[in-house]
Enzyme design. Structure first.
Site, mmCIF file in Angstrom:
data_model
loop_
_atom_site.group_PDB
_atom_site.id
_atom_site.type_symbol
_atom_site.label_atom_id
_atom_site.label_comp_id
_atom_site.label_asym_id
_atom_site.label_seq_id
_atom_site.Cartn_x
_atom_site.Cartn_y
_atom_site.Cartn_z
ATOM 1 C CE LYS A 156 -4.600 -1.292 1.659
ATOM 2 N NZ LYS A 156 -5.626 -1.057 2.596
ATOM 3 C CE LYS A 181 -6.773 -7.474 -2.188
ATOM 4 N NZ LYS A 181 -7.054 -7.345 -0.883
ATOM 5 C CE LYS A 225 -14.261 -2.993 0.361
ATOM 6 N NZ LYS A 225 -13.640 -2.968 1.440
HETATM 7 P P1 AMP Z 1 -11.117 -5.573 2.177
HETATM 8 O O1 AMP Z 1 -12.066 -5.161 0.878
HETATM 9 O O2 AMP Z 1 -9.555 -5.157 2.011
HETATM 10 O O3 AMP Z 1 -11.610 -4.439 3.213
HETATM 11 O O4 AMP Z 1 -11.240 -6.730 2.568
HETATM 12 C C1 AMP Z 1 -12.359 -7.238 3.284
HETATM 13 C C2 AMP Z 1 -12.405 -8.757 3.213
HETATM 14 O O5 AMP Z 1 -12.535 -9.594 2.201
HETATM 15 C C3 AMP Z 1 -10.925 -9.547 3.985
HETATM 16 O O6 AMP Z 1 -11.646 -10.564 4.725
HETATM 17 C C4 AMP Z 1 -10.243 -9.626 2.653
HETATM 18 O O7 AMP Z 1 -9.387 -10.785 2.841
HETATM 19 C C5 AMP Z 1 -11.391 -10.326 1.715
HETATM 20 N N1 AMP Z 1 -11.029 -9.855 0.334
HETATM 21 C C6 AMP Z 1 -10.780 -8.792 -0.242
HETATM 22 N N2 AMP Z 1 -10.457 -8.950 -1.555
HETATM 23 C C7 AMP Z 1 -10.548 -10.397 -1.609
HETATM 24 C C8 AMP Z 1 -10.464 -11.101 -3.093
HETATM 25 N N3 AMP Z 1 -9.949 -10.872 -4.262
HETATM 26 N N4 AMP Z 1 -10.546 -12.499 -2.830
HETATM 27 C C9 AMP Z 1 -10.819 -12.973 -1.583
HETATM 28 N N5 AMP Z 1 -11.061 -12.382 -0.476
HETATM 29 C C10 AMP Z 1 -10.987 -11.084 -0.476
#
Ligand code: AMP
Ligand code: TRP
Length: 334
Positions: free
Chosen positions: A115, A198, A201
């Site tokens: 990041k 990955k 968002k």
């Molecule tokens: P975040 O969007 O980074 O706040 O992630 C929220 C949750 O979604 C966390 O448990 C992440 O590990 C999961 N997550 C986010 N992006 C992915 C992805 N591409 N594949 C699987 N899990 C994800």
């Protein structure tokens, strides 16, 4: 299934729209384990501001994310959904953990490196120490199980280290050593445009992801445009090796239907990409449309979402306050 005494905690940052990666990697699990114990799910708004957020967008993202979590099936009458900033116990315990975690531990966090990139000197201090706050999120409830995607594994190992060091330094058996819950399949859904990244968002390309609020037409269009390769779809795991785009899209297809990759390979082996992408878009639309309709309905009555969050804040404080009081007593505060 009967209620057990598991305490389950997880969080998501309100920094954009929920993606299919969030759904398959995290939310689907959040949903599945609802009968296994007490679930406490948090909108990690204090984590979000480690990178500047426009106040209006933050507020809207918090409401939309809450709507997405409710729409994907979390029962907020039985469980707790709240915004992290509503409960000051998190940041208080986060400070104590700043004094437990070692610089060397945080220096190893790969998410900070990703990041902050080449510009770590200009990153906020919060971005660096945020895994300590994440550990506080979890341990303020003495949570035992944490369902997340694969990218959070390292942060959860840090949480175990912090609990262990606190217990050791103060000679207590107070904070639990948590168990991560990470699905082998679905733990890491990749971008539709670049199978090395990955699905996220925050990716600048909207075509790289499916958002839970995308229309049917847009879902179909994005899958049609998804990067593929020059071969027909494989019919065995062996043939799938070395084909990252096919692996990702086949996993998504399997997960959306709760099927194994093996059974899906039997069904789609030998198809061309066009036919497979049509099938994939159909199952995705079938799963996502009801969620997106419910998000839209909830977003028309933001008062209902705010009530759920406010109720969640009160319930969350009831659980965390005695744990913080005891922590302070252990540390030696008067
Ligand atoms: P975040 O969007 O980074 O706040 O992630 C929220 C949750 O979604 C966390 O448990 C992440 O590990 C999961 N997550 C986010 N992006 C992915 C992805 N591409 N594949 C699987 N899990 C994800
Ligand atoms: N840091 C997590 C992410 O970026 C979100 C999060 C915040 C979280 N607090 C948490 C996850 C506590 C699990 C437990 O995805």
């Amino acid at each position: 299934m009967t209620m057990t005494n598991k305490i389950i905690f997880s969080g998501i940052q309100p920094t954009g729209q929920l993606t299919l990666g969030n759904y398959l990697g995290a939310l689907k699990n959040w949903n599945k384990i609802q009968d296994d114990g007490k679930c406490i799910y948090s909108i990690a708004d204090q984590h979000a501001i480690t990178v500047f957020q426009d106040p209006k967008s933050l507020k809207n993202a918090t409401l939309e994310l809450s709507a997405g979590i409710i729409a994907s099936g979390i029962d907020t009458n039985k469980h707790i959904l709240f915004n992290q900033s509503g409960n000051p116990n998190h940041s208080e315990l986060g400070w104590y953990f700043n004094c437990i975690a070692r610089m060397g531990w945080l220096n190893r966090m790969t998410q900070f490196k990703e990041k902050s990139g080449k510009n770590s000197e200009k990153s906020s201090v919060g971005l660096f120490t945020y895994p300590n706050l994440q550990s506080a999120d979890i341990l303020a409830y003495h949570a035992t199980h944490v369902p997340v995607g694969e990218d959070q594994k390292q942060h959860l190992e840090l949480c175990r280290d912090i609990a262990q060091k606190f217990n050791h330094d103060y000679g207590v058996d107070f904070f639990p050593i948590i168990e991560p819950i990470i699905n082998e399949q679905g733990g890491r859904i990749m971008s539709l445009k670049d199978s090395n990244k990955k699905m996220s968002k925050s990716d600048p390309s909207d075509n790289s992801r499916i958002n839970l609020t995308d229309s049917k037409e847009l879902i179909v269009k994005k899958f049609k445009k998804a990067t593929s390769d020059a071969h027909l779809l494989p019919s065995s795991k062996k043939e799938l090796e070395g084909r990252p785009e096919a692996s990702n899209l086949i996993s998504i297809y399997a997960l959306l239907q709760d099927k194994t990759v093996e059974s899906v390979l039997k069904e789609i082996g030998g198809l061309g990409w066009g036919d497979f992408k049509n099938k994939l878009a159909d199952v995705a639309v079938e799963k996502i449309s009801p969620i997106s309709d419910e998000i839209n309905r909830l977003m028309k009555d933001k008062g209902e979402i705010e009530n759920i969050l406010n109720k969640g804040v009160i319930k969350s404080r009831e659980i965390s306050q005695p744990i913080i009081d005891k922590t302070k007593q252990i540390i030696g505060f008067i």
